[in-house]
Design a protein around this motif. Structure first.
Motif, PDB file in Angstrom:
ATOM      1  N   ALA A  34      15.474  23.547 -93.672  1.00 42.42           N
ATOM      2  CA  ALA A  34      15.325  22.164 -93.195  1.00 42.42           C
ATOM      3  C   ALA A  34      15.005  22.130 -91.707  1.00 42.42           C
ATOM      4  N   TRP A  35      15.662  22.975 -90.935  1.00 38.42           N
ATOM      5  CA  TRP A  35      15.422  23.010 -89.492  1.00 38.42           C
ATOM      6  C   TRP A  35      14.018  23.528 -89.192  1.00 38.42           C
ATOM      7  N   ARG A  36      13.599  24.586 -89.879  1.00 38.10           N
ATOM      8  CA  ARG A  36      12.265  25.159 -89.656  1.00 38.10           C
ATOM      9  C   ARG A  36      11.163  24.206 -90.111  1.00 38.10           C
ATOM     10  N   ALA A  37      11.450  23.402 -91.128  1.00 40.16           N
ATOM     11  CA  ALA A  37      10.425  22.541 -91.728  1.00 40.16           C
ATOM     12  C   ALA A  37      10.113  21.314 -90.902  1.00 40.16           C
ATOM     13  N   LYS A  38      10.842  21.089 -89.814  1.00 38.99           N
ATOM     14  CA  LYS A  38      10.568  19.908 -88.994  1.00 38.99           C
ATOM     15  C   LYS A  38       9.137  19.887 -88.495  1.00 38.99           C
ATOM     16  N   GLN A  39       8.505  21.063 -88.403  1.00 39.64           N
ATOM     17  CA  GLN A  39       7.139  21.151 -87.892  1.00 39.64           C
ATOM     18  C   GLN A  39       6.083  20.971 -88.979  1.00 39.64           C
ATOM     19  N   LEU A  40       6.496  20.996 -90.244  1.00 38.49           N
ATOM     20  CA  LEU A  40       5.523  20.857 -91.330  1.00 38.49           C
ATOM     21  C   LEU A  40       4.919  19.455 -91.322  1.00 38.49           C
ATOM     22  N   PRO A  41       3.673  19.335 -91.807  1.00 31.89           N
ATOM     23  CA  PRO A  41       3.011  18.024 -91.796  1.00 31.89           C
ATOM     24  C   PRO A  41       3.774  16.988 -92.617  1.00 31.89           C
ATOM     25  N   GLN A  42       3.915  15.831 -92.055  1.00 29.97           N
ATOM     26  CA  GLN A  42       4.476  14.678 -92.761  1.00 29.97           C
ATOM     27  C   GLN A  42       3.313  13.728 -92.979  1.00 29.97           C
ATOM     28  N   GLY A  43       3.124  13.302 -94.196  1.00 31.36           N
ATOM     29  CA  GLY A  43       1.988  12.417 -94.478  1.00 31.36           C
ATOM     30  C   GLY A  43       0.750  13.229 -94.774  1.00 31.36           C
ATOM     31  N   GLU A  44      -0.332  12.918 -94.081  1.00 29.21           N
ATOM     32  CA  GLU A  44      -1.620  13.543 -94.353  1.00 29.21           C
ATOM     33  C   GLU A  44      -1.615  15.033 -94.013  1.00 29.21           C
ATOM     34  N   LEU A  45      -2.160  15.827 -94.920  1.00 27.74           N
ATOM     35  CA  LEU A  45      -2.240  17.273 -94.725  1.00 27.74           C
ATOM     36  C   LEU A  45      -3.427  17.632 -93.835  1.00 27.74           C
ATOM     37  N   PRO A  46      -3.320  18.740 -93.113  1.00 28.50           N
ATOM     38  CA  PRO A  46      -4.467  19.204 -92.325  1.00 28.50           C
ATOM     39  C   PRO A  46      -5.641  19.547 -93.238  1.00 28.50           C
ATOM     40  N   GLY A  47      -6.829  19.238 -92.797  1.00 29.28           N
ATOM     41  CA  GLY A  47      -8.027  19.505 -93.588  1.00 29.28           C
ATOM     42  C   GLY A  47      -8.728  20.777 -93.161  1.00 29.28           C
ATOM     43  N   GLY A  48      -9.948  20.890 -93.578  1.00 31.15           N
ATOM     44  CA  GLY A  48     -10.765  22.043 -93.239  1.00 31.15           C
ATOM     45  C   GLY A  48     -11.151  22.826 -94.479  1.00 31.15           C
ATOM     46  N   ALA A  49     -12.299  23.457 -94.410  1.00 31.96           N
ATOM     47  CA  ALA A  49     -12.775  24.294 -95.504  1.00 31.96           C
ATOM     48  C   ALA A  49     -12.881  25.722 -94.999  1.00 31.96           C
ATOM     49  N   TYR A  50     -12.439  26.661 -95.827  1.00 26.59           N
ATOM     50  CA  TYR A  50     -12.385  28.067 -95.426  1.00 26.59           C
ATOM     51  C   TYR A  50     -12.861  28.944 -96.565  1.00 26.59           C
ATOM     52  N   ASN A  51     -13.375  30.108 -96.199  1.00 26.65           N
ATOM     53  CA  ASN A  51     -13.781  31.091 -97.191  1.00 26.65           C
ATOM     54  C   ASN A  51     -12.683  32.127 -97.355  1.00 26.65           C
ATOM     55  N   LEU A  53     -11.417  35.972 -98.650  1.00 21.93           N
ATOM     56  CA  LEU A  53     -11.999  37.309 -98.473  1.00 21.93           C
ATOM     57  C   LEU A  53     -13.041  37.602 -99.545  1.00 21.93           C
ATOM     58  N   ALA A  54     -12.874  37.002-100.724  1.00 22.39           N
ATOM     59  CA  ALA A  54     -13.813  37.208-101.832  1.00 22.39           C
ATOM     60  C   ALA A  54     -15.007  36.258-101.766  1.00 22.39           C
ATOM     61  N   GLY A  55     -15.074  35.401-100.748  1.00 22.85           N
ATOM     62  CA  GLY A  55     -16.204  34.490-100.588  1.00 22.85           C
ATOM     63  C   GLY A  55     -16.046  33.151-101.287  1.00 22.85           C
ATOM     64  N   GLN A  56     -14.891  32.889-101.864  1.00 21.95           N
ATOM     65  CA  GLN A  56     -14.623  31.596-102.511  1.00 21.95           C
ATOM     66  C   GLN A  56     -14.368  30.553-101.426  1.00 21.95           C
ATOM     67  N   ARG A  57     -14.939  29.382-101.581  1.00 17.22           N
ATOM     68  CA  ARG A  57     -14.758  28.289-100.620  1.00 17.22           C
ATOM     69  C   ARG A  57     -13.553  27.449-101.045  1.00 17.22           C
ATOM     70  N   ILE A  58     -12.596  27.273-100.140  1.00 18.60           N
ATOM     71  CA  ILE A  58     -11.424  26.449-100.413  1.00 18.60           C
ATOM     72  C   ILE A  58     -11.410  25.320 -99.397  1.00 18.60           C
ATOM     73  N   ASP A  59     -11.374  24.099 -99.910  1.00 17.55           N
ATOM     74  CA  ASP A  59     -11.443  22.916 -99.066  1.00 17.55           C
ATOM     75  C   ASP A  59     -10.078  22.223 -99.056  1.00 17.55           C
ATOM     76  N   PHE A  60      -9.380  22.321 -97.942  1.00 16.87           N
ATOM     77  CA  PHE A  60      -8.062  21.695 -97.824  1.00 16.87           C
ATOM     78  C   PHE A  60      -8.156  20.174 -97.791  1.00 16.87           C
ATOM     79  N   ASP A  61      -9.332  19.636 -97.522  1.00 17.13           N
ATOM     80  CA  ASP A  61      -9.499  18.180 -97.604  1.00 17.13           C
ATOM     81  C   ASP A  61      -9.254  17.700 -99.031  1.00 17.13           C
ATOM     82  N   ASP A  62      -9.593  18.542-100.014  1.00 13.70           N
ATOM     83  CA  ASP A  62      -9.318  18.190-101.412  1.00 13.70           C
ATOM     84  C   ASP A  62      -7.815  18.075-101.651  1.00 13.70           C
ATOM     85  N   PHE A  63      -7.037  18.985-101.076  1.00 10.91           N
ATOM     86  CA  PHE A  63      -5.584  18.916-101.237  1.00 10.91           C
ATOM     87  C   PHE A  63      -5.044  17.636-100.623  1.00 10.91           C
TER      88      PHE A  63
END
Length: 179
Positions: A34-51, A53-63
């Motif tokens: 609980a103490w460590r989690a104070k820094q975790l996002p509340q509400g909207e999650l951080p976005g961004g799309a990343y590849n 190592l295998a070249g798969q595209r993962i889009d955190f905006d979808d999450f």
């Protein structure tokens, strides 16, 4: 003649001590999380799309939008140099048989070094290299390992520190069933 009452009393005392130690451990772990989690996002999650190592595209905006189809996604922050991660990573690998898992390797070297580590360890879940820890910082993750359970565009639950498969599976089931 053996005095069974004495044996039962001794076993009861030992069981009470063990139960007390387990309860204290669970309480301390919960408070630390609980103490460590104070820094975790509340509400909207951080976005961004990343590849990965295998070249798969993962889009955190979808999450952040609650995709795919409001299912549970396990986001696993770990590092090659992290001792507790060596306990948790095999559990996450098994968890990936039941839930979508995305892993983010923090400060673990370039793609070639990290890729070799992943191949050697047989860790066959999607791995995003976050060598500069920009993704981890955006998500407020400071501790490895950190396992986040994301559903409906929100962090539903989390755990930090070494975790075994039964505990992760139970948490994932709990957060996946929630409406």
């Amino acid at each position: 003649m053996i005095h069974y009452n004495n044996i039962v009393k001794k076993i009861s005392k030992i069981a009470i001590k063990i139960a007390t130690m387990v309860l204290v451990f669970v309480l301390v772990s919960t408070l630390l999380d609980a103490w460590r989690a104070k820094q975790l996002p509340q509400g909207e999650l951080p976005g961004g799309a990343y590849n990965t190592l295998a070249g798969q595209r993962i889009d955190f905006d979808d999450f952040a939008k609650g995709l795919p189809a409001n299912e549970l996604v396990v986001v696993y922050f770990w590092a090659t140099w992290c001792g507790p991660c060596k306990v948790t990573s095999p559990s996450v690998k098994h968890l990936a048989k039941h839930y979508r898992v995305v892993s983010i390797a923090m400060a673990s070297g370039d793609d070639q070094v990290l890729g070799q580590y992943v191949r050697d360890s047989g860790f066959n879940v999607p791995v995003i290299n976050d060598d500069d820890q920009l993704i981890a910082n955006a998500w407020g993750v400071k501790v490895t390992p950190t396992v986040l359970f994301v559903k409906g565009g929100q962090i539903q639950g989390y755990t930090m520190g070494a975790s075994g498969y039964p505990g992760l599976l139970a948490r994932a089931w709990w957060w996946a069933k929630g409406e």
